[in-house]
Design an enzyme around this catalytic site. Structure first.
Site, PDB file in Angstrom:
ATOM      1  CB  ALA A  61      -0.877  -0.024   1.247  1.00  0.00           C
ATOM      2  N   GLY A 100       0.580  -5.086   1.019  1.00  0.00           N
ATOM      3  CA  GLY A 100      -0.547  -5.195   0.094  1.00  0.00           C
ATOM      4  C   GLY A 100      -0.156  -5.861  -1.218  1.00  0.00           C
ATOM      5  CD  GLU A 103      -2.516  -7.693   2.895  1.00  0.00           C
ATOM      6  OE1 GLU A 103      -2.182  -6.513   2.665  1.00  0.00           O
ATOM      7  OE2 GLU A 103      -3.274  -8.027   3.819  1.00  0.00           O
ATOM      8  CD  GLU A 123       1.127  -5.574   5.605  1.00  0.00           C
ATOM      9  OE1 GLU A 123       2.028  -6.387   5.932  1.00  0.00           O
ATOM     10  OE2 GLU A 123       0.426  -5.720   4.593  1.00  0.00           O
TER      11      GLU A 123
END
Ligand SMILES: CCCCCCC/C=C/C(=O)SCCNC(=O)CCNC(=O)[C@H](O)C(C)(C)COP(=O)(O)OP(=O)(O)OC[C@H]1O[C@@H](n2cnc3c(N)ncnc32)[C@H](O)[C@@H]1OP(=O)(O)O
Length: 719
Positions: A61, A100, A103, A123
């Protein structure tokens, strides 16, 4: 942004495009959503490959978006739409797949990785958890114990380990996108349900409750008050015990708490601060991007005590040939044995061959004549260092960089001993030098930008977090530390015990309180320095240990402890007592308590109750105040430099961002008010007097930390 192209006839290729790391900004997420829809819509497309441009899949992210209102398509439904797609989707992973990014890959039906890829869910290091389904999918894919390890530590794994864990389906040395395209074509028409990770249940682990309890205990111990690791365990527990949809709900709840927490802000600040320090500048205006480092091929270390040995090991492990000089035969032999041991143990840990042959040992300082960079690490004594620098000036080839590992002596004075003072800089390593990540690179008024650039480049090559700082007594780290220690000693005089002070600091998040840390480092070191400064001496008129030195309050308590031969762990006694000399477990010592009682009685001091709040405010705010003075003096370029020094060199809890970030979080008006309060109570303690910059910042409405430099510039331009 994400580009869509049809390749090999029927493969929809989606390429993430957001240099430098293809972070998942709103635009990238929108691009992925649009491209996936198009791939699923177009009948010619039979399968899909997702890859990243410029050799990196995705760095996760976009962390910069976290500090503002989020816009654009959210990650969770986007990843869900990939997983439920009726056409096979393959992730072609190279470079990094983190957060992310991984992910997304876990939402794909297959994952193919290049052998040099690193994967992970970091994270937790940003105060978050993998909240785009990562905490629910990873345990289902690789099992609870492995997922707990990766998610609670945030560690990156190699492609080989990822394959072994079952995170990826294939590893290749070839062009990963080409391999993935071919692979995608080969799985067209195969059933996909078994490939949808959210439909799996977690692989069964025996004694699940015990595993979670053990892990939670371990994580809490290691976390020093950080909340994200604990939330990570709770999220994985939800994956192991709940159906996927409920697990996702738990993941969302936990993330909601973390996302807006001060700890997440602090950790994300640290992430960017660590990168910002590489963009150094000097008061002359010279900068990282306009100054060229000199080439460094051969290095030398003079003085093979504890620091010199660690420095030699660090240089050799980074691939530099090192000439290691020690003029006493016996010490040279002892150093050689110790260094070889360190190199062998390090190599064993990393599974590589020890680089013993990188180091040449010599008793003759003349042997450094061909070195491009010499680091002096002799005993901390100015006369001795002067002599070494004079010798180096005569011996070294023109252009060689002459560095000192002093932890506080004047770099400018050492520069005055040599023919080319512009080539002298400090390289202040922290003990143990081959372990500690921090390097203060100290430039003096005469150091050239080329010399600084060279030392910074070498720092980077040897894997250190290098911070450029100006020359002053104690540089940045030790200059601030002096005030922290001083307050701790005053607190003992006023009624505290070492364990009370340490407990407050350890609850705050320091790995060790100030007294425990002093016992570990050895109390005699500071004593020698204080004697050198003319501080640790009795009052000539009374013969009593003086509580006023050089016109200000001084606590001789530490000197008196040293006079008893109590040097800390190495002597088995210091601020604490130890079962044997060298033992690491210290217990509160009744002797110290009695000593403090007698000391107070002798000086007419009445002990009062001191609480944790006062310990924190006195120790931390006085140190922060000095940090502002350092900024005012232009010794550090910005608050990030100070914070990185404290996080990497002084075990400041990262989830509190560093001392200057902490001040920003507490609120500058409050820090100012408390300093004024304590200075009124202790007018003979100058370090409690709020400095100009702090007052100016408050007067300017206490801008956020990112804007402090503007106020600093105004002050400096008026000077
Ligand atoms: C309610 C909201 C729900 C949201 C759910 C969100 C769930 C997912 C969360 C996440 O993904 S958080 C991010 C996780 N990823 C990371 O922590 C990776 C961070 N990056 C790195 O570790 C490294 O940058 C790298 C990818 C390994 C590359 O290393 P390299 O040494 O090659 O480059 P750097 O100097 O580190 O970085 C270059 C440049 O890029 C900036 N940057 C890196 N990653 C990000 C990122 N994820 N977001 C924004 N910016 C990033 C980095 O800061 C550098 O720029 P400068 O600071 O130098 O300007």
């Amino acid at each position: 942004m994400a580009a869509f192209a049809r390749v090999s006839g029927s493969v929809g290729l989606i390429t993430l495009q957001n240099p430098p790391v293809n972070a998942l900004s709103a635009a990238v997420r929108q691009g992925i959503v649009d491209s996936v829809q198009r791939a699923l819509r177009e009948p010619e497309v039979k399968c899909v490959v997702i890859c990243g441009q410029n050799g990196i899949f995705c760095g996760g992210a976009d962390i910069r978006e976290f500090s503002g209102p989020m816009s654009g398509p959210p990650l969770i439904p986007m990843i869900h739409s990939i997983e439920v797609a009726a056409k096979p989707v393959v992730a072609a992973i190279e470079g990094s797949a983190l957060g992310g990014g991984l992910e997304i890959a876990l939402g794909c039906h297959y994952r193919i990785a290049h052998s040099k890829t690193r994967l992970g869910l970091p994270e937790v290091t940003l105060g978050l958890l993998p909240a785009a389904g990562g905490s629910q999918r990873l345990p289902r894919l690789i099992g609870v114990p492995a997922a707990l390890d990766l998610i609670t530590t945030g560690r990156h794994v190699t492609a080989a380990e990822a394959l072994q864990l079952g995170m990826v389906d294939q590893v290749t040395d070839r062009n990963v996108t080409d391999v993935a395209v071919k692979f995608a074509l080969s799985v067209v028409g195969k059933p996909l349900d078994a490939r949808r990770i959210s439909m799996h249940s977690c692989p069964h682990s025996p004694d699940l409750d015990e595993l979670f309890e053990r892990t939670m205990q371990h994580v809490r111990q290691r976390a020093r008050g950080a909340i994200a690791p604990v939330a990570c365990v709770q999220a994985v527990r939800a994956a192991a015990t709940l159906p996927y949809a409920q697990g996702m709900e738990k993941e969302r709840e936990l993330m909601a708490t973390l996302f807006t927490s001060g700890q997440a802000r602090a950790l994300q600040y640290c992430f960017f601060a660590q990168r910002a320090i590489g963009r150094w500048s000097m008061p002359s205006g010279a900068r990282w991007d306009t100054s060229k480092p000199r080439p460094v091929h051969k290095t030398a270390v003079i003085g093979l005590g504890t620091m010199g040995r660690g420095i030699a090991v660090t240089l050799a492990q980074a691939g530099f040939p090192v000439i290691a000089v020690e003029n006493h035969e016996k010490q040279l032999m002892a150093a050689k044995q110790a260094i070889s041991g360190m190199l062998e143990r390090g190599a064993k840990r990393r599974g590589v061959t020890p680089v013993l042959n990188k180091i040449t040992y010599s008793r003759d300082i003349q042997s450094v004549a061909n070195a491009d960079l010499v680091i002096e690490a002799v005993f901390e004594d100015m006369a001795l260092k002067e002599k070494v620098f004079q010798q180096l000036s005569a011996i070294c080839k023109p252009g060689a960089l002459l560095c000192t590992n002093t932890s506080g002596l004047n770099i400018d004075h050492l520069a005055s001993q040599v023919r080319n003072p512009e080539l002298v800089v400090g390289m202040h390593f922290f003990a143990p030098a081959h372990v500690m990540k921090l390097l203060e690179v100290v430039y003096g008024p005469r150091s050239s930008s080329e010399a600084l650039a060279t030392a910074m480049a070498v720092g980077k090559k040897i894997g250190k977090v290098s911070v450029a700082v100006g020359n002053c007594q104690g540089f940045v780290g030790n200059r601030m530390l002096e005030h922290y220690v001083e307050q701790a000693l005053f607190l003992l005089e006023e009624g505290a015990t070492p364990e009370l002070v340490d407990q407050a600091l350890e609850e705050f998040g320091f790995a060790m309180g100030v007294f425990r840390m002093s016992d570990l480092s050895g109390l005699d070191i500071g004593w020698r320095v204080r004697k050198g400064k003319g501080l640790a001496v009795p009052d000539p008129t009374t013969g009593q240990t003086a509580r006023v030195q050089q016109g200000r309050r001084y606590s001789p308590v530490a000197d008196l402890i040293c006079e008893q031969g109590r040097f800390g762990q190495k002597t088995g006694q210091g601020w604490y007592q130890y079962n044997t000399p060298g033992s690491r477990v210290g217990k509160p010592d009744p002797w110290v308590h009695n000593f403090l009682k007698d000391y107070r009685a002798r000086h007419g001091l009445v002990a009062r109750r001191i609480d944790h709040q006062e310990v924190l405010e006195r120790c931390l705010y006085s140190m922060i105040n000095e940090g502002f003075r350092i900024l005012e003096d232009g010794i550090a370029a910005g608050p990030e430099d100070i914070d990185v020094i404290y996080v990497f060199g002084y075990s400041w809890p990262r989830h509190r961002g560093g001392p200057m970030f902490y001040a920003h979080m507490v609120g500058l008006p409050k820090v100012l008010e408390r300093l004024e309060h304590y200075h009124q109570a202790h007018p003979d303690v100058p370090s409690l007097q709020p400095c100009n910059l702090l007052r100016k910042l408050v007067a300017n409405g206490s801008p956020p930390i990112q804007k402090w430099k503007e106020v600093m510039k105004k002050i400096n331009s008026r000077l």
